[in-house]
Design a protein around this motif. Structure first.
Motif, PDB file in Angstrom:
ATOM      1  N   ILE A 178       0.821  -1.218   0.000  1.00 36.83           N
ATOM      2  CA  ILE A 178       0.000   0.000   0.000  1.00 36.83           C
ATOM      3  C   ILE A 178       0.850   1.262   0.000  1.00 36.83           C
ATOM      4  O   ILE A 178       0.374   2.326  -0.360  1.00 36.83           O
ATOM      5  N   ASN A 179       2.091   1.148   0.456  1.00 37.82           N
ATOM      6  CA  ASN A 179       3.024   2.259   0.382  1.00 37.82           C
ATOM      7  C   ASN A 179       2.433   3.537   0.970  1.00 37.82           C
ATOM      8  O   ASN A 179       2.381   4.575   0.321  1.00 37.82           O
ATOM      9  N   ASP A 180       1.960   3.450   2.187  1.00 34.77           N
ATOM     10  CA  ASP A 180       1.355   4.604   2.861  1.00 34.77           C
ATOM     11  C   ASP A 180       2.378   5.165   3.847  1.00 34.77           C
ATOM     12  O   ASP A 180       2.809   4.480   4.768  1.00 34.77           O
ATOM     13  N   LYS A 181       2.731   6.406   3.641  1.00 34.09           N
ATOM     14  CA  LYS A 181       3.825   7.005   4.420  1.00 34.09           C
ATOM     15  C   LYS A 181       3.541   7.006   5.923  1.00 34.09           C
ATOM     16  O   LYS A 181       4.380   6.611   6.719  1.00 34.09           O
ATOM     17  N   GLU A 182       2.343   7.463   6.266  1.00 32.90           N
ATOM     18  CA  GLU A 182       2.050   7.617   7.688  1.00 32.90           C
ATOM     19  C   GLU A 182       1.986   6.262   8.396  1.00 32.90           C
ATOM     20  O   GLU A 182       2.525   6.090   9.478  1.00 32.90           O
ATOM     21  N   LEU A 183       1.308   5.313   7.757  1.00 34.12           N
ATOM     22  CA  LEU A 183       1.197   3.991   8.376  1.00 34.12           C
ATOM     23  C   LEU A 183       2.582   3.350   8.522  1.00 34.12           C
ATOM     24  O   LEU A 183       2.891   2.728   9.544  1.00 34.12           O
ATOM     25  N   SER A 184       3.402   3.514   7.510  1.00 35.96           N
ATOM     26  CA  SER A 184       4.736   2.926   7.555  1.00 35.96           C
ATOM     27  C   SER A 184       5.568   3.537   8.673  1.00 35.96           C
ATOM     28  O   SER A 184       6.339   2.856   9.339  1.00 35.96           O
ATOM     29  N   ARG A 185       5.400   4.827   8.868  1.00 34.96           N
ATOM     30  CA  ARG A 185       6.177   5.477   9.919  1.00 34.96           C
ATOM     31  C   ARG A 185       5.732   4.994  11.302  1.00 34.96           C
ATOM     32  O   ARG A 185       6.538   4.709  12.176  1.00 34.96           O
ATOM     33  N   ASN A 186       4.432   4.882  11.479  1.00 28.95           N
ATOM     34  CA  ASN A 186       3.937   4.365  12.754  1.00 28.95           C
ATOM     35  C   ASN A 186       4.454   2.955  12.995  1.00 28.95           C
ATOM     36  O   ASN A 186       4.841   2.590  14.103  1.00 28.95           O
ATOM     37  N   TRP A 187       4.456   2.176  11.949  1.00 32.80           N
ATOM     38  CA  TRP A 187       4.943   0.797  12.040  1.00 32.80           C
ATOM     39  C   TRP A 187       6.404   0.785  12.446  1.00 32.80           C
ATOM     40  O   TRP A 187       6.824   0.015  13.318  1.00 32.80           O
ATOM     41  N   GLU A 188       7.162   1.678  11.817  1.00 33.23           N
ATOM     42  CA  GLU A 188       8.592   1.788  12.131  1.00 33.23           C
ATOM     43  C   GLU A 188       8.783   1.988  13.642  1.00 33.23           C
ATOM     44  O   GLU A 188       9.549   1.282  14.288  1.00 33.23           O
ATOM     45  N   TYR A 189       8.048   2.926  14.171  1.00 36.57           N
ATOM     46  CA  TYR A 189       8.206   3.240  15.599  1.00 36.57           C
ATOM     47  C   TYR A 189       7.749   2.079  16.485  1.00 36.57           C
ATOM     48  O   TYR A 189       8.242   1.902  17.583  1.00 36.57           O
ATOM     49  N   LEU A 190       6.769   1.318  15.998  1.00 32.26           N
ATOM     50  CA  LEU A 190       6.271   0.191  16.800  1.00 32.26           C
ATOM     51  C   LEU A 190       7.272  -0.958  16.838  1.00 32.26           C
ATOM     52  O   LEU A 190       7.148  -1.871  17.649  1.00 32.26           O
ATOM     53  N   LYS A 191       8.241  -0.925  15.925  1.00 35.67           N
ATOM     54  CA  LYS A 191       9.234  -1.996  15.920  1.00 35.67           C
ATOM     55  C   LYS A 191      10.351  -1.772  16.928  1.00 35.67           C
ATOM     56  O   LYS A 191      11.148  -2.678  17.165  1.00 35.67           O
ATOM     57  N   SER A 192      10.432  -0.584  17.530  1.00 42.56           N
ATOM     58  CA  SER A 192      11.465  -0.357  18.550  1.00 42.56           C
ATOM     59  C   SER A 192      11.426  -1.493  19.564  1.00 42.56           C
ATOM     60  O   SER A 192      10.377  -1.813  20.114  1.00 42.56           O
TER      61      SER A 192
END
Lengths: 411, 399
Positions: free
Chosen positions: A332-346
């Motif tokens: 889906i290449n959604d910027k906002e969702l991807s960024r949230n996901w990134e932070y959730l991987k911490s």
């Protein structure tokens, strides 16, 4: 001559809001802006800013003799930029002196090195880009989350163009090894390995202010005295710790800033010691011994393995589910969702899900798990909806095209 | 040691956790070599086996003429059990229930106790809950043997409005006792603060739970939906309304779940009403009072067990649920929380948190697995043998 390699880690995870499960499927923020801003400001004021200032002053006085390594995570940079740009500027000024080597890592301080090789590559490259944009630097030494390392991970790191990695020293597998030497990985291309001197690092990071410690109070003279006792066989002492050690974990009143200042001043005046950031420490001109690490090691806990993050079912389920979103997010290449996901991987989020790990901001492991899973469920839902919407539009286009062709054919 | 025990119920007569607790304790004490005579107001069948005798007070023949010391004593303690009443009957027929003439029965149990205290041989008197404190006090005065009172619940746990007569009996019992046993620190604190009993006299003595049967009965699950269970008396103390409120919140998010309120009690009608008003009757069920085997069956088909008690001195039910391998959520306001350090705890009034915990257990297998595992590990240490050892130590300290 003994090289002293000082490396400081700067990391702040995005802390979650108290996200209730009724909010799943709504439009609610995942992260606690107020809290994150407050923490960044507090840590910056107590630690980052004064320590940066202290180093700047020392660099002014001693020039290139003062050299350190900094490992700053993408999450930390994003939060500094969003909530307290002054501290980001202060880091930029410090790096601009040319006396700081920046280290590479995964963007959010994730566990991708053990979970997903291609994701690992993406995250490392995102972090590299961020460093280049903000500091005009390209990292050559790698500092993995929790210093997680194995032969396999060594290969991944080397594949990303890194020449060296910092790894934990006092692990059972290195017993009997001299930690104060540089080693080489068994992978091709080889990676130089700097072993963190666990006890000398933790003397500062954990024990410095402990009144029940037999060495308390720790003075720079005493500490240098220990360094002087090292044998001629010792080459490089790698001291790695959290940057917040100075002023936040140990408050100003403990004398931690004076300790750091005198330690560095005395070290640059001694002829036997040289402060080296990782990359210059590597130039030993010798053939290094190989180190084999079949199973993952880390700097966490007593076992020094992955058990801090993967000790129980809760952690395992949460990790599995967050990583399972990869393909859909790519699609889906959604910027906002991807960024949230990134932070959730911490990886910090998973630490909180086990009782044996201290410093839990939640009431207990269950609470940490439930809050995280609420947020993750919401993200899963949003991703699923986007995927559905996307495949619907694809189908529509397809039908349109197909339909037109039919028309043409029929005419 | 020989123990004269007074209780109000004993299996198979069960209305709450009290009988279960008495039964477990007796088993533990017997195993440790103690000799127990257990007196309840009314037993269908008296038992006399190795080191255990169950006496039905309704069968005890009362003296037919005034006896110098008991009469004086009874006059003092039980002024309204008239001399004439007393001599009129050979035995007193107890209902053994918790009916309107409960106080009268409580006094009559003391009359029976006076007779037994003279006839029987024992080293310690052990009285369970206020209903038997008068009996215990009388037995102590007649025999000169030490008395321990066991607090499974206080008047403050039972109702929002304190009955001053009950409170006074409780307080007198505790004052007269040589030692007071409380089922949790929570209850111990109540005893010290609300009854003004010297802290040194009050010993926390946790209940145990019978260990799992090697081959438990398995009941087939006939419903495809997951089941969330409340099991206990439907009374103010147990917090049933919070269960209903949480159910409503869970059902808003997840329709594939059913809630069961098993048990009966004075708030049952109100709860049925409440569920109907919230239009959840198709997903919320009432079973009424469940017997032993039905309890096992209920637990065996449950996916989550909730005990949202407002005030629970101990609470054996969640331990039984854990024994049936059901993950439990309990209120922080229950004493059993003290022995379940890894349980999912919520404040009873926080129905948001409760709903979230229920939802978490229903949705995340890792969570339900972890909660179950921690639960059964804890259970291994919560045996009645442990409790009996603690109780025996208390006996030894007073005998």
């Amino acid at each position: 001559m003994i090289q002293i390699c000082l490396i400081f880690q700067v990391h702040q995870p995005f802390r979650l809001r108290n996200f209730h499960f009724f909010e799943i499927g709504g439009r609610y923020p995942y992260f606690d802006e107020e809290k994150n801003a407050k923490i960044i400001r507090q840590v910056a004021e107590n630690s980052y800013l004064p320590t940066n200032r202290l180093l700047q002053d020392l660099i002014k006085s001693y020039g290139t003799k003062i050299k350190i390594g900094l490992a700053i995570s993408g999450c930390a940079l994003d939060q500094m930029e969003a909530y307290f740009p002054e501290v980001l500027e202060s880091f930029q000024q410090l790096v601009a002196t040319g006396n700081v080597e920046l280290l590479g890592q995964t963007y959010s301080g994730s566990l991708s090195s053990v979970k997903d090789a291609s994701l690992f590559a993406d995250e490392v490259s995102d972090h590299k880009k961020r460093l280049f944009t903000l500091f005009r630097k390209r990292p050559k030494t790698f500092f993995n989350t929790g210093l997680v390392y194995s032969d396999k991970i060594g290969k991944l790191i080397a594949d990303q163009g890194f020449k060296a990695a910092v790894i934990e020293g006092a692990t059972p597998i290195f017993e009997g090894r001299n930690l104060n030497r540089i080693y080489e990985s068994t992978t091709a291309p080889p990676l130089k390995l700097l072993l963190r001197n666990t006890s000398l690092s933790d003397d500062i990071a954990f024990r410095f202010a402990r009144h029940d410690w037999s060495e308390w109070p720790l003075t720079s003279e005493k500490y240098i005295g220990w360094l002087k006792q090292l044998s001629p066989d010792d080459q490089t002492v790698t001291l790695a710790m959290d940057y917040a050690t100075f002023g936040e974990h140990h408050k100003k009143e403990t004398g931690i800033f004076d300790f750091l200042q005198y330690l560095l001043e005395n070290l640059v005046q001694e002829n036997n010691f040289k402060l080296c950031p990782p990359q210059s420490a590597l130039k030993t001109g010798k053939k290094e011994e190989k180190l084999q690490v079949p199973n993952a090691i880390s700097w966490s806990g007593i076992q020094k393995n992955l058990s801090a993050w993967e000790n129980n079912e809760l952690q395992i389920e949460a990790i599995e589910r967050v990583y399972a979103l990869k393909n859909d997010l790519k699609l889906i290449n959604d910027k906002e969702l991807s960024r949230n996901w990134e932070y959730l991987k911490s990886a910090d989020h998973f630490l909180y899900m086990d009782e044996k790990n201290g410093g839990n901001p939640y009431e207990n492991a269950y609470d940490a798990f439930l809050k995280y899973m609420n947020v993750l469920s919401d993200l899963e839902l949003k991703v699923k909806n986007k995927v559905k919407a996307k495949s619907a539009t694809v189908e529509k286009k397809h039908r349109k095209k197909h339909g037109r062709r039919q028309k043409i054919e029929s005419t | 040691m020989k123990i004269l025990m007074f209780g109000w119920e004993y299996p198979p007569n069960i209305t709450g956790g009290l009988a279960t607790a008495c039964h477990g304790l007796v088993q533990g004490l017997r195993k440790a070599g103690h000799d127990i005579t257990f007196v309840i107001p009314k037993a269908e069948e008296e038992i006399s086996t190795d080191r255990f005798r169950l006496i039905s007070a309704s069968n005890v023949v009362l003296p037919d003429r005034p006896d110098s010391n008991t009469t004086a004593l009874l006059n003092r303690h039980l002024p309204h059990v008239g001399q004439r009443d007393f001599l009129k009957k050979e035995t007193y027929q107890f209902s053994g229930a918790y009916g309107p003439n409960l106080l009268e029965e409580v006094h009559w149990l003391a009359v029976v106790a006076a007779k037994l205290a003279k006839d029987l041989e024992f080293d310690v008197i052990h009285a369970h809950d206020w209903l038997t404190y008068l009996a215990g006090m009388v037995a102590k005065e007649i025999s000169g043997k030490p008395l321990v009172v066991h607090i499974h619940a206080t008047e403050f746990d039972r109702s929002a409005r304190i009955n001053p007569q009950v409170y006074e009996i409780e307080r007198q019992g505790m004052l007269t006792a040589n030692k007071v046993m409380a089922v949790s620190n929570l209850t111990r604190t109540t005893i010290i603060n609300k009854y003004k009993i010297a802290p040194g006299k009050v010993v926390t003595t946790y209940n145990g739970v019978l260990q799992k049967n090697s081959e438990p009965d398995v009941y087939p699950k006939t419903l495809e939906h997951k089941i969330v269970t409340f099991l206990g008396r439907i009374t103010y103390q147990k917090g049933p309304e919070y269960f209903v409120d949480a159910a409503e919140k869970v059902l808003k998010k997840n329709k594939n779940v059913r809630f069961v309120m098993a048990g009966s009690g004075d708030l049952m009608q109100e709860m049925i009403q409440k569920v109907a008003v919230k239009r959840m009757s198709h997903r919320f069920h009432f079973t009424g009072y469940l017997k032993n085997r039905e309890v096992d069956q209920m637990l065996s088909i449950s996916d989550v067990f909730v005990m949202p008690s407002v005030s629970e001195p101990f609470g054996i039910a969640p331990l039984e649920a854990i024994r049936s391998d059901v993950p439990v959520i309990i209120s922080r306001q229950s004493g059993v929380a003290e022995v379940l350090p890894n349980a999912l705890l919520v404040d009873y009034w926080d129905t948001d948190q409760l709903a979230e915990a229920i939802n978490g257990l229903l949705n995340y297998t890792s969570l339900s697995k972890t909660v179950k595992e921690f639960g059964s590990r804890t259970l291994e240490h919560l045996t009645w043998d442990h409790t009996a050892a603690k109780v025996a130590a208390t006996y030894a300290s007073v005998a």
